[in-house]
Design an enzyme around this catalytic site. Structure first.
Site, PDB file in Angstrom:
ATOM      1  N   GLU A  65       7.470 -40.963 -22.881  1.00 12.69           N
ATOM      2  CA  GLU A  65       6.554 -41.857 -23.593  1.00 12.69           C
ATOM      3  C   GLU A  65       5.102 -41.656 -23.179  1.00 12.69           C
ATOM      4  O   GLU A  65       4.177 -41.865 -23.978  1.00 12.69           O
ATOM      5  CB  GLU A  65       6.936 -43.318 -23.325  1.00 12.69           C
ATOM      6  CG  GLU A  65       5.959 -44.303 -23.933  1.00 12.69           C
ATOM      7  CD  GLU A  65       6.331 -45.741 -23.690  1.00 12.69           C
ATOM      8  OE1 GLU A  65       6.644 -46.433 -24.657  1.00 12.69           O
ATOM      9  OE2 GLU A  65       6.339 -46.163 -22.517  1.00 12.69           O
ATOM     10  N   ARG A 131      -3.914 -45.399 -14.584  1.00 10.59           N
ATOM     11  CA  ARG A 131      -3.647 -44.126 -15.261  1.00 10.59           C
ATOM     12  C   ARG A 131      -4.535 -43.889 -16.492  1.00 10.59           C
ATOM     13  O   ARG A 131      -4.871 -42.764 -16.816  1.00 10.59           O
ATOM     14  CB  ARG A 131      -2.184 -44.088 -15.715  1.00 10.59           C
ATOM     15  CG  ARG A 131      -1.165 -44.204 -14.586  1.00 10.59           C
ATOM     16  CD  ARG A 131      -1.153 -42.957 -13.716  1.00 10.59           C
ATOM     17  NE  ARG A 131      -0.206 -43.083 -12.607  1.00 10.59           N
ATOM     18  CZ  ARG A 131       1.084 -42.803 -12.679  1.00 10.59           C
ATOM     19  NH1 ARG A 131       1.597 -42.372 -13.810  1.00 10.59           N
ATOM     20  NH2 ARG A 131       1.855 -42.955 -11.630  1.00 10.59           N
ATOM     21  N   HIS A 164       1.827 -49.735 -15.899  1.00  4.68           N
ATOM     22  CA  HIS A 164       1.359 -49.524 -17.272  1.00  4.68           C
ATOM     23  C   HIS A 164       1.347 -50.866 -18.024  1.00  4.68           C
ATOM     24  O   HIS A 164       2.097 -51.780 -17.672  1.00  4.68           O
ATOM     25  CB  HIS A 164       2.311 -48.583 -18.026  1.00  4.68           C
ATOM     26  CG  HIS A 164       2.229 -47.158 -17.587  1.00  4.68           C
ATOM     27  ND1 HIS A 164       3.278 -46.487 -17.021  1.00  4.68           N
ATOM     28  CD2 HIS A 164       1.209 -46.255 -17.660  1.00  4.68           C
ATOM     29  CE1 HIS A 164       2.918 -45.231 -16.753  1.00  4.68           C
ATOM     30  NE2 HIS A 164       1.670 -45.072 -17.124  1.00  4.68           N
ATOM     31  N   CYS A 251       9.651 -46.058 -21.533  1.00  4.51           N
ATOM     32  CA  CYS A 251       9.149 -44.759 -21.038  1.00  4.51           C
ATOM     33  C   CYS A 251      10.062 -43.601 -21.372  1.00  4.51           C
ATOM     34  O   CYS A 251       9.630 -42.452 -21.369  1.00  4.51           O
ATOM     35  CB  CYS A 251       8.999 -44.755 -19.533  1.00  4.51           C
ATOM     36  SG  CYS A 251       8.708 -46.303 -18.781  1.00  4.51           S
TER      37      CYS A 251
END
Ligand code: CIR
Length: 256
Positions: A65, A131, A164, A251
């Site tokens: 992902e 990230r 995330h 993910c």
């Protein structure tokens, strides 16, 4: 409706991937079995799978992902925030060329992981995280705008230790968002019906609506019961070995 998904089984180097959980080393054989069940669940949801070869050169490459943002209008390749993950993108790109006439890409110094991107119909929530940086977020917003999508940035740095954005939120469709306690108070989510995940079930927030089903992590009964009460058909999946590597249900696939 999603018609396709890309997945990549964990490879022999899976345990060498990035992790902050302190939950111990994953069991590769069990991870492979959990991945097979995940693939079967996606097929049950009606999507056709492209299964990439496991790639031991990139221990985190099962978390496909993070390598792209896919919509019905375009495909945008990510530039992952972790340098060790950047080489994962090219093989996913090769596979996407069968489905998209052209591919766009996030360019350095922009960084962006797909796990920070949450689509809610014509609007995208873009997480700014360890990230995904502002430059990457701005680039993505601009590309999405060309496709008539709007974007909102959500700064999750320091929030609950979320890796995330989608570690803490999920869109169920029907203007309904799943949110963990740390993010539920952000005004940016005003106007949505909120399904709050209790702190002790935080990990369950990373669920995935795929067509007529919602994939949910097994072992989180309060959240699962709430989804059923709201009328969703759930498919519980054990992803314990991926959780050890900071990953979750979303993910493990790119859905489009
Ligand atoms: C990483 O740290 O990049 C991987 N070990 C886990 C990535 C999980 N991806 C996601 O939440 N979208």
């Amino acid at each position: 409706m999603f018609k396709h998904a890309i997945v990549r089984p964990p490879s022999s180097s899976f345990a060498q991937g990035l992790t902050t959980t302190g939950l111990g080393a994953p069991d590769l054989a069990l991870a492979q079995e959990q991945h097979r069940e995940y693939c079967a669940a996606l097929e049950q949801c009606g999507v056709a799978l492209t299964i990439l070869d496991p790639d031991p050169q990139f221990p985190d490459s099962t978390f496909v992902e993070d390598t792209a943002v896919l919509t019905t209008r375009s495909a945008i390749l990510a530039h992952p925030g972790a340098a060790s993950r950047r080489g994962e993108v090219s093989s996913v790109a090769r596979s996407l060329t069968q489905f998209y006439p052209s591919l766009q890409t996030i360019q350095p110094p922009g960084t962006l992981d797909g796990g920070d991107i949450c689509q809610a119909d014509d609007r995208f929530f873009i997480g700014i995280s360890e990230r995904t940086n502002e430059v990457g977020a701005q680039q993505l917003a601009k590309l999405l705008e060309q496709d008539s999508y709007s974007s909102s940035f959500v700064d999750i740095r320091g929030l609950n230790g979320l890796l995330h954005l989608k570690s803490g939120i999920a869109y169920l469709g029907d203007q309904r968002l799943v949110l963990t306690k740390g993010v539920e108070d952000l005004a940016i989510f005003d106007g949505y019906e909120i399904v709050t995940v209790d702190v002790d079930e935080n990990y369950a927030a990373n669920c995935v609506r795929v067509n007529n089903y919602v994939l949910v992590a097994a072992g989180y009964p309060k959240f699962s019961t709430e989804l059923s009460r709201l009328g969703y058909q759930t498919i519980p999946l054990d992803v314990s070995e991926f959780q050890k590597m900071d990953g979750g249900l979303s993910c493990l696939s790119l859905r489009y």
